[in-house]
Design an enzyme around this catalytic site. Sequence first.
Site, short mmCIF file in Angstrom:
data_model
loop_
_atom_site.label_atom_id
_atom_site.label_comp_id
_atom_site.label_asym_id
_atom_site.label_seq_id
_atom_site.Cartn_x
_atom_site.Cartn_y
_atom_site.Cartn_z
N TYR A 103 11.19 -4.73 -7.59
CA TYR A 103 9.96 -4.56 -8.36
C TYR A 103 9.03 -3.47 -7.86
CZ TYR A 103 5.16 -5.57 -9.77
OH TYR A 103 3.88 -5.45 -10.21
N GLY A 105 -0.93 0.58 -4.79
CA GLY A 105 -2.27 0.07 -4.48
C GLY A 105 -3.30 0.77 -5.32
N CYS A 151 0.87 -1.17 0.00
CA CYS A 151 0.00 0.00 0.00
C CYS A 151 0.91 1.22 0.00
CB CYS A 151 -0.86 0.06 1.26
SG CYS A 151 -2.07 -1.27 1.39
N ASN A 196 0.71 0.58 5.78
CA ASN A 196 1.33 -0.25 4.74
C ASN A 196 2.07 -1.37 5.45
OD1 ASN A 196 4.25 0.23 2.62
ND2 ASN A 196 2.73 -1.36 2.56
N GLY A 197 1.74 -2.61 5.10
CA GLY A 197 2.40 -3.75 5.73
C GLY A 197 1.39 -4.80 6.12
#
Length: 526
Positions: free
Chosen positions: A285, A68, A41, A142-143
């Site tokens: 990536y 996201g 995210c 995020n995570g």
Amino acid sequence: MDENHSLSARLRACEACDGFGVCSGVPTRGYPATDAPREACGVFGIFAPGEDVSRLTYFGLFALQHRGQESAGIAVSDGRRIDSFREMGLVSQVFDEETLEKLRGVIAIGHTRYSTTGSSTLANAQPMIGEWRGGKVALAHNGNLINALALRQEMEAQGETFEATSDSEIMLKMVVRAAEKTNSVEDAVAACMPKWQGAYSLTILTEQAVMAVRDPWGVRPLCIGRLNGNSTIFASESCALSVIGAELIREVAPGEVVIVDADGLRSRQAVPESRQALCVFEYIYMARPDSVIGEHLVHEVRRRLGMQLAEDSPADGDVVMPVPDTGWPAAIGFAERSGLPFGEGLIRNRYIPRTFIQPDQRLREMGVKIKLNPLKEALRGRRVVLVDDSIVRGTTKRGIISLIRDAGAKEVHIRITAPPYKWPCYYGVDTSSRSELIAAREETVEGIRKAIGADTLSYQSVEGMLKALRVSHGTLCLACFTGEYPIPIPQDVKLSKLDLEGRACRRREDAPETRTAGPSHIETPA
Ligand code: SF4
């Protein structure tokens, strides 16, 4: 219980929800035509008196859109009250002039979501808002917490109720509860951090302050920027700073809480740093190539990965081509080091929405053709060295190779800048289950080569990757290549996003009135 059995059991539990139309998004959700891990995210935060913070947050989220695409949201405070808006869709679809006009203030946080725990529904969209007697709290995450299920069970046993199915809601409710005791959100966050196991980079908003919080392992990136000398920005990646004209100052340290309010910026080491474990896939990536992580420009790291691969696994070809877009810098590096010409052979359609392609085999293969169109003139009769960052399930790579052959290529040699992806991620990246990972299914690289239909296939070695990264081995998470998880995964809680879904499904059977997700809304104080 083995992982496959556990996964299918959870899917069965989820199918019970089909009639409600809430959780059916999990087994039937769309997947992009890509064979890479899917992003985590993006989080953003800003303290900028005198600036249009909601618009700056909008631009910041726009720069983080790659992390996201399922939902987006902004929460803003004018110093007295918090307003927020969140909705399913891309940042540009969620926000328009009218919505941004209503979000007025001097402090804000924002979020773009790809679901890793909790399905893709509005109830799980962020920022999430909680309330304690001292005011409101908004949280963007995020995570992925690996002990989310245990924490939720403990809280439910104490009478807590949940509206969403994500670990982020658990964190928010823990902060709200703790604030009632500590009388401060800052102290509440510090009190909760030792209980959170797993990956979390957070931005948190109160009426007067914005905070950036990073787990003690530093799994997901989070950085601090300065705008016009006196405004502070937090963002998952530095690309979100540069688009609004802010300068990168530093990263939030693992275990650190950084607070900005009218008194300025202060920091506290809320929990001691653990063994650092920045996700190596951010370099390979996930992060944008124009972001700087750990003082390394991601584009440059990827170029070095391509150069290293060319040294270790040269290919007998006529031209080096990238799989667009993430394969570009590595293919440039491969061409540079190998002395082969660089060329384009696949043109990507950038306007395919993530939900367009359904995750069944036939449609996934069709999706490859819609997303990538071959340049026949560039491919015909040539021996193509195709450079990409990873192979997860292998389906997309097989589709791309057959596309290139159909366009007239004589040979297709695949070079992958990451080592074989064998183990699932529990820290906030949506990979497949282990049984779906082609490098876990096939015993040898030769088996994978045959399965995807390439003439030759080589992966980067772990050693080669580390050499190209120029980052110390002990500061990275490499678990999807090595199976060595830096934050141990409890054997009985192989957490996937569906763990909490299954529980939510069962709860909804008992309480059908909760069947619809809440409407999009502007939240105002009670
Ligand atoms: Fe990143 Fe892989 Fe570690 Fe997940 S397991 S955090 S994708 S390196």
